[in-house]
Scaffold this motif. Structure first.
Motif, PDB file in Angstrom:
ATOM      1  N   THR A  62      12.551   3.179  24.357  1.00 62.18           N
ATOM      2  CA  THR A  62      13.691   3.182  23.443  1.00 62.18           C
ATOM      3  C   THR A  62      14.366   4.548  23.385  1.00 62.18           C
ATOM      4  O   THR A  62      15.589   4.629  23.295  1.00 62.18           O
ATOM      5  N   ASP A  63      13.583   5.619  23.446  1.00 60.45           N
ATOM      6  CA  ASP A  63      14.175   6.960  23.423  1.00 60.45           C
ATOM      7  C   ASP A  63      15.018   7.190  24.668  1.00 60.45           C
ATOM      8  O   ASP A  63      16.117   7.734  24.587  1.00 60.45           O
ATOM      9  N   THR A  64      14.514   6.758  25.809  1.00 61.01           N
ATOM     10  CA  THR A  64      15.244   6.945  27.068  1.00 61.01           C
ATOM     11  C   THR A  64      16.531   6.132  27.086  1.00 61.01           C
ATOM     12  O   THR A  64      17.609   6.661  27.383  1.00 61.01           O
ATOM     13  N   VAL A  65      16.444   4.856  26.754  1.00 55.32           N
ATOM     14  CA  VAL A  65      17.624   3.988  26.776  1.00 55.32           C
ATOM     15  C   VAL A  65      18.636   4.439  25.720  1.00 55.32           C
ATOM     16  O   VAL A  65      19.841   4.498  25.974  1.00 55.32           O
ATOM     17  N   GLY A  66      18.149   4.807  24.534  1.00 55.54           N
ATOM     18  CA  GLY A  66      19.040   5.297  23.477  1.00 55.54           C
ATOM     19  C   GLY A  66      19.695   6.616  23.836  1.00 55.54           C
ATOM     20  O   GLY A  66      20.885   6.823  23.569  1.00 55.54           O
ATOM     21  N   ALA A  67      18.929   7.520  24.454  1.00 57.06           N
ATOM     22  CA  ALA A  67      19.492   8.809  24.844  1.00 57.06           C
ATOM     23  C   ALA A  67      20.564   8.638  25.912  1.00 57.06           C
ATOM     24  O   ALA A  67      21.589   9.331  25.893  1.00 57.06           O
ATOM     25  N   VAL A  68      20.353   7.713  26.838  1.00 59.19           N
ATOM     26  CA  VAL A  68      21.376   7.453  27.857  1.00 59.19           C
ATOM     27  C   VAL A  68      22.631   6.893  27.197  1.00 59.19           C
ATOM     28  O   VAL A  68      23.748   7.273  27.550  1.00 59.19           O
ATOM     29  N   CYS A  69      22.465   6.030  26.214  1.00 58.46           N
ATOM     30  CA  CYS A  69      23.619   5.507  25.481  1.00 58.46           C
ATOM     31  C   CYS A  69      24.381   6.654  24.819  1.00 58.46           C
ATOM     32  O   CYS A  69      25.618   6.727  24.900  1.00 58.46           O
ATOM     33  N   ALA A  70      23.647   7.557  24.171  1.00 55.47           N
ATOM     34  CA  ALA A  70      24.305   8.711  23.544  1.00 55.47           C
ATOM     35  C   ALA A  70      24.997   9.566  24.600  1.00 55.47           C
ATOM     36  O   ALA A  70      26.150   9.975  24.421  1.00 55.47           O
ATOM     37  N   PHE A  71      24.316   9.835  25.700  1.00 57.75           N
ATOM     38  CA  PHE A  71      24.870  10.655  26.784  1.00 57.75           C
ATOM     39  C   PHE A  71      26.192  10.076  27.294  1.00 57.75           C
ATOM     40  O   PHE A  71      27.154  10.814  27.541  1.00 57.75           O
ATOM     41  N   ALA A 102      20.380  -0.819  23.913  1.00 55.21           N
ATOM     42  CA  ALA A 102      20.876   0.214  22.998  1.00 55.21           C
ATOM     43  C   ALA A 102      22.380   0.086  22.827  1.00 55.21           C
ATOM     44  O   ALA A 102      23.109  -0.162  23.798  1.00 55.21           O
ATOM     45  N   ARG A 103      22.809   0.285  21.572  1.00 56.85           N
ATOM     46  CA  ARG A 103      24.236   0.279  21.239  1.00 56.85           C
ATOM     47  C   ARG A 103      24.508   1.414  20.264  1.00 56.85           C
ATOM     48  O   ARG A 103      23.704   1.663  19.362  1.00 56.85           O
ATOM     49  N   PRO A 104      25.653   2.071  20.403  1.00 57.09           N
ATOM     50  CA  PRO A 104      25.973   3.134  19.445  1.00 57.09           C
ATOM     51  C   PRO A 104      26.374   2.545  18.094  1.00 57.09           C
ATOM     52  O   PRO A 104      27.125   1.578  18.031  1.00 57.09           O
ATOM     53  N   LEU A 105      25.827   3.118  17.030  1.00 57.65           N
ATOM     54  CA  LEU A 105      26.240   2.743  15.673  1.00 57.65           C
ATOM     55  C   LEU A 105      27.312   3.685  15.150  1.00 57.65           C
ATOM     56  O   LEU A 105      28.154   3.300  14.353  1.00 57.65           O
ATOM     57  N   HIS A 106      27.235   4.952  15.588  1.00 58.25           N
ATOM     58  CA  HIS A 106      28.192   5.977  15.157  1.00 58.25           C
ATOM     59  C   HIS A 106      28.331   6.994  16.280  1.00 58.25           C
ATOM     60  O   HIS A 106      27.334   7.494  16.800  1.00 58.25           O
ATOM     61  N   VAL A 107      29.555   7.277  16.658  1.00 58.45           N
ATOM     62  CA  VAL A 107      29.832   8.315  17.649  1.00 58.45           C
ATOM     63  C   VAL A 107      30.750   9.317  16.986  1.00 58.45           C
ATOM     64  O   VAL A 107      31.911   9.033  16.702  1.00 58.45           O
ATOM     65  N   GLY A 108      30.197  10.498  16.692  1.00 60.46           N
ATOM     66  CA  GLY A 108      30.962  11.545  16.040  1.00 60.46           C
ATOM     67  C   GLY A 108      30.932  12.830  16.847  1.00 60.46           C
ATOM     68  O   GLY A 108      30.326  12.900  17.911  1.00 60.46           O
ATOM     69  N   GLY A 109      31.565  13.843  16.310  1.00 64.15           N
ATOM     70  CA  GLY A 109      31.641  15.121  16.992  1.00 64.15           C
ATOM     71  C   GLY A 109      30.360  15.935  16.922  1.00 64.15           C
ATOM     72  O   GLY A 109      30.114  16.793  17.769  1.00 64.15           O
ATOM     73  N   SER A 110      29.511  15.664  15.934  1.00 64.16           N
ATOM     74  CA  SER A 110      28.257  16.399  15.775  1.00 64.16           C
ATOM     75  C   SER A 110      27.027  15.555  16.062  1.00 64.16           C
ATOM     76  O   SER A 110      26.001  16.087  16.493  1.00 64.16           O
ATOM     77  N   PHE A 111      27.113  14.252  15.787  1.00 64.04           N
ATOM     78  CA  PHE A 111      25.968  13.370  15.944  1.00 64.04           C
ATOM     79  C   PHE A 111      26.394  12.030  16.528  1.00 64.04           C
ATOM     80  O   PHE A 111      27.506  11.566  16.289  1.00 64.04           O
ATOM     81  N   ILE A 112      25.463  11.432  17.241  1.00 60.59           N
ATOM     82  CA  ILE A 112      25.612  10.059  17.715  1.00 60.59           C
ATOM     83  C   ILE A 112      24.376   9.315  17.239  1.00 60.59           C
ATOM     84  O   ILE A 112      23.246   9.774  17.445  1.00 60.59           O
ATOM     85  N   VAL A 113      24.576   8.180  16.564  1.00 58.69           N
ATOM     86  CA  VAL A 113      23.462   7.358  16.098  1.00 58.69           C
ATOM     87  C   VAL A 113      23.430   6.094  16.958  1.00 58.69           C
ATOM     88  O   VAL A 113      24.457   5.431  17.127  1.00 58.69           O
ATOM     89  N   VAL A 114      22.248   5.814  17.494  1.00 60.33           N
ATOM     90  CA  VAL A 114      22.073   4.692  18.407  1.00 60.33           C
ATOM     91  C   VAL A 114      20.994   3.770  17.857  1.00 60.33           C
ATOM     92  O   VAL A 114      19.958   4.238  17.367  1.00 60.33           O
ATOM     93  N   GLN A 115      21.218   2.473  17.953  1.00 55.53           N
ATOM     94  CA  GLN A 115      20.199   1.477  17.616  1.00 55.53           C
ATOM     95  C   GLN A 115      19.753   0.793  18.896  1.00 55.53           C
ATOM     96  O   GLN A 115      20.587   0.339  19.682  1.00 55.53           O
ATOM     97  N   THR A 116      18.448   0.735  19.087  1.00 54.13           N
ATOM     98  CA  THR A 116      17.874   0.120  20.281  1.00 54.13           C
ATOM     99  C   THR A 116      16.893  -0.964  19.852  1.00 54.13           C
ATOM    100  O   THR A 116      15.986  -0.703  19.060  1.00 54.13           O
ATOM    101  N   GLU A 117      17.088  -2.147  20.386  1.00 50.55           N
ATOM    102  CA  GLU A 117      16.182  -3.263  20.124  1.00 50.55           C
ATOM    103  C   GLU A 117      15.338  -3.514  21.365  1.00 50.55           C
ATOM    104  O   GLU A 117      15.829  -3.388  22.489  1.00 50.55           O
ATOM    105  N   VAL A 118      14.063  -3.845  21.154  1.00 51.76           N
ATOM    106  CA  VAL A 118      13.135  -4.129  22.244  1.00 51.76           C
ATOM    107  C   VAL A 118      12.725  -5.591  22.157  1.00 51.76           C
ATOM    108  O   VAL A 118      12.369  -6.077  21.075  1.00 51.76           O
TER     109      VAL A 118
END
Length: 141
Positions: A62-71, A102-118
């Motif tokens: 989940t960390d890998t898939v979520g981080a790629v989504c954020a990236f 993984a899908r982004p919940l919030h994409v901002g200038g300082s933070f990106i919040v991602v939700q990942t379901e397994v």
């Protein structure tokens, strides 16, 4: 998906940036800013007692898939780093392949919040991770 992706495939390039994920056997089936999907095959080496896929292995997925989504949602020249991650385990994965979406919940200038379901092989929800990724300016080294 083939066992080995061509080097020019964007999924292979993403995987090469995260060697630990490749070591675990994580692969990407889909990778775009709105949705990233990856899988981790069950193996005895990644299990705890009773043949259950280890929570650390699931969290690595989940960390890998979520981080790629954020990236994939970063502005040009920025990098990202996980600063918070919370996982709920809902059922054990005892065989087959764990699939993370993984899908982004919030994409901002300082933070990106991602939700990942397994999900397990039967399509049942096995866990859910919410992570916060910092948006960082690239450092000149």
């Amino acid at each position: 998906m083939p066992d080995t992706l061509p080097q020019n495939d964007p999924r292979a390039q993403l995987l090469s940036a995260v060697p630990f994920a490749g070591h675990l056997g994580i692969t990407f089936d889909e990778a775009g800013p709105d949705r990233v999907e990856g899988t981790l095959p069950w193996s005895a080496e990644l299990c705890t007692a009773g043949g259950v896929l280890h929570g650390g292995a699931v969290m690595s997925l989940t960390d890998t898939v979520g981080a790629v989504c954020a990236f994939l949602n970063l502005p040009d020249g920025a990098i990202t780093s996980t600063i918070e991650s919370k996982t709920n385990f809902l059922r054990a994965v005892r065989s087959g392949t764990a699939r993370a979406v993984a899908r982004p919940l919030h994409v901002g200038g300082s933070f990106i919040v991602v939700q990942t379901e397994v999900y397990d092989d039967q399509g049942r929800l096995a866990g859910q991770t919410t992570q916060t990724q910092a948006v960082l300016a690239a450092r000149n080294t």
